[in-house]
Design a protein around this motif. Sequence first.
Motif, PDB file in Angstrom:
ATOM      1  N   THR A   1      23.474   4.883 102.552  1.00 24.98           N
ATOM      2  CA  THR A   1      23.511   3.563 103.191  1.00 24.98           C
ATOM      3  C   THR A   1      23.231   2.465 102.165  1.00 24.98           C
TER       4      THR A   1
ATOM      5  N   GLU B   1      26.899   1.176 108.462  1.00 24.08           N
ATOM      6  CA  GLU B   1      25.761   1.960 107.972  1.00 24.08           C
ATOM      7  C   GLU B   1      24.550   1.838 108.887  1.00 24.08           C
TER       8      GLU B   1
ATOM      9  N   VAL C   1      25.322   5.234 110.857  1.00 25.58           N
ATOM     10  CA  VAL C   1      24.578   6.168 110.012  1.00 25.58           C
ATOM     11  C   VAL C   1      23.096   6.167 110.366  1.00 25.58           C
ATOM     12  N   MET C   2      22.489   4.970 110.365  1.00 27.27           N
ATOM     13  CA  MET C   2      21.043   4.900 110.573  1.00 27.27           C
ATOM     14  C   MET C   2      20.644   5.133 112.025  1.00 27.27           C
TER      15      MET C   2
END
Length: 701
Positions: A54, A40, A44-45
């Motif tokens: 997240t 995450e 993702v971030m």
Amino acid sequence: TEDYFGAMAITQVVSRDPVSGDLFLDDFTGLPDYRQVNYEITVVMKGTGTGAPTPWADLERNGKWYYEALDVDVAQQGTRTIAYIASSLGGVVAVDITGYASATPTAFKTGTFLGYFPAVPANGPYDTLSSPSSLLPYEGAGMLKEAGMGTVRVRGDQLFLTDHFAGLVILSGAASPELTWRGSNPPYNNNDDSIADNNVPVFEDITSYDMAPYDSSDNESLPRAFYQAPCQLATRELNGHGYTLAVMDNINLTAPGQVDVLECSSAGGFVFVDVKSLTAPVMADRFAIVVYFPTTDEIGAAADGSATQTITLGHTDGLAATNDYLYVSDGPHGVSAWRITDALGYPTDALHLVANTLQDEYPELVGTELIYPASHTVRNVLDPSGQYTWALCVGNGLRRVPISGVEAGLGTVGAPLLMKLHQTDSFEHNADWGVVKAFNYQDQAYDVEFLGNLAFVADGSNGLTVYDTSKDPTRANSGFFVANLGYVQGTPLLGTASGVELWANPADGKRYAVIAAGPYGIGVADITDVAAMKLVKVFQPIKYENGDIGVADGQAIDVEVIGDKAYFSYDSFGVLCYSMADLIAPLPVGVSPTALFLKAQDGAVIYDYRPAVLAQFKLQYVPGYEEVDGGAVKMAYTELGGKLYIYAAFGAAGLVKIDYTNPTAPTLVQRVDTASEAVDVEIVQGRIFVADHGGGLVYFK
């Protein structure tokens, strides 16, 4: 669903290993593990998966304190065995564990949730939208770490608890929590925002209890749930935050006249509590403090100047010293002055208090005089005049504490001096009198350095803020607010500035501010023209891991410039040494001072203009200390006989003495334990004084 994840189906947001296809799940618990957190954060971030949820990275940043089991008590309730777990900010949880004694690894038993009662919510970490390249920032996490419920004891149908803010709490219905542990009219709408999946349980996810303030005019009011069934008692703070308790053997909760409960009120001391009645209409009439032992037996000056003020230590985070006095920053207790020499001027081990600021978190009116505290101070720094020490007050800016009377000997043991602060001693851009319109943001003062009348303040996520201390700080147009460097809404340029040192280049006279920039690492700014300060470099130190080049995790906390070297303390990376020449060296044309390092998605380094560290000292790299907890916080140093020794407060690891004479090869000289968690150091009169946070003040010869 009254938890961190709300109604989120957590097993449906788990990612898969791109190679094996396996879900990032722990084999034993079936829950997502560290691999999901890493995915995450990195994908993702900070990568290509923007927009995906997240939850586990968010949990790692600030939610984990809601599930930290701190204590448990077990009781036989009829035919059931119930465990009562104090889960920090998650409150107290009741679990049916009947038959636990017969459980084995092959006959594993899962307890049955019965009910819970919430803890008093806390603030933090505040959201700066900062995005360092490694781990998540933890600004404000200390508020979470220390809050919540810590101790639980069951007596029949009643549960005795300590809560950081609510103090001593007694709940009814311990024998049948599934029937009685809820508010009188659930569900409640406690949602305090409209942000979807904002799963930080302040109020918004709690619907079976009324979490609205009991007294909307009191900014420290407990939630209404603490004044309704099943809560029978909530004392609020008993001269300090609720920490641990012991229930006496033969208690009487219906009449006054005996001690029923002993409570450790953390930095507030130790109290003996008489529970007089659990049905009195006013909560304050339900109990009394029979005996109180503060953490010291020193007598301080009350607001009216009388020698009647109880003095406690236990939030001890900062130290400064002159030849005769030690000035201690103790969080909500402000600044206190301690005599460290005897009547003849010789060093003494018998330290005693001779002066203090107002022992309150809010201004107090005495007659017509409004006296201010130095509340929530994490540090204090002496100014060049020697007339003041400046308290760094998180959330309250820079506060000027007069010490000339102390230094003149006007405060003595038994006749302490009140170091009075007034509104004109508060240098804030967001103050009681109003705000600086050009800089209307919360003050977050952590450190300060002086250049003439100018104070350069490490202002947290605001960056570097400059005040003119000769001007009136209660008039926005007086010129007291001079400049700021680093504040950009949502994307602070200097991360969380927590330490600052000034340095003049002997080659050309240019002046620089060297900044410990929290999760952003190392910051350097050219302050030669204060009206036009500019960034030189902001970067996270180089870190090699498994042959891969990356950035250091954790936060830079403090900085010392000694000669032409800069030394930075990192909570997770030790004490680093850099050459000032390297730090101020110009960058290639077109390179941003905040983007010195860039990697491609495949891990290849596109460019890296970060200065190389001359040396890193990390205690855990020293043989024999690999498993020691603790990281470097604040520092002090001595230069003696051609040797440079840095004394670093290493948190839980205590005090560490480092020989940094060779800036490329530091060595451990000694490590000593302290009482709790070493966070600052001061060296004076042949003593090494350590601010030991919850352990108060510790000193060595």
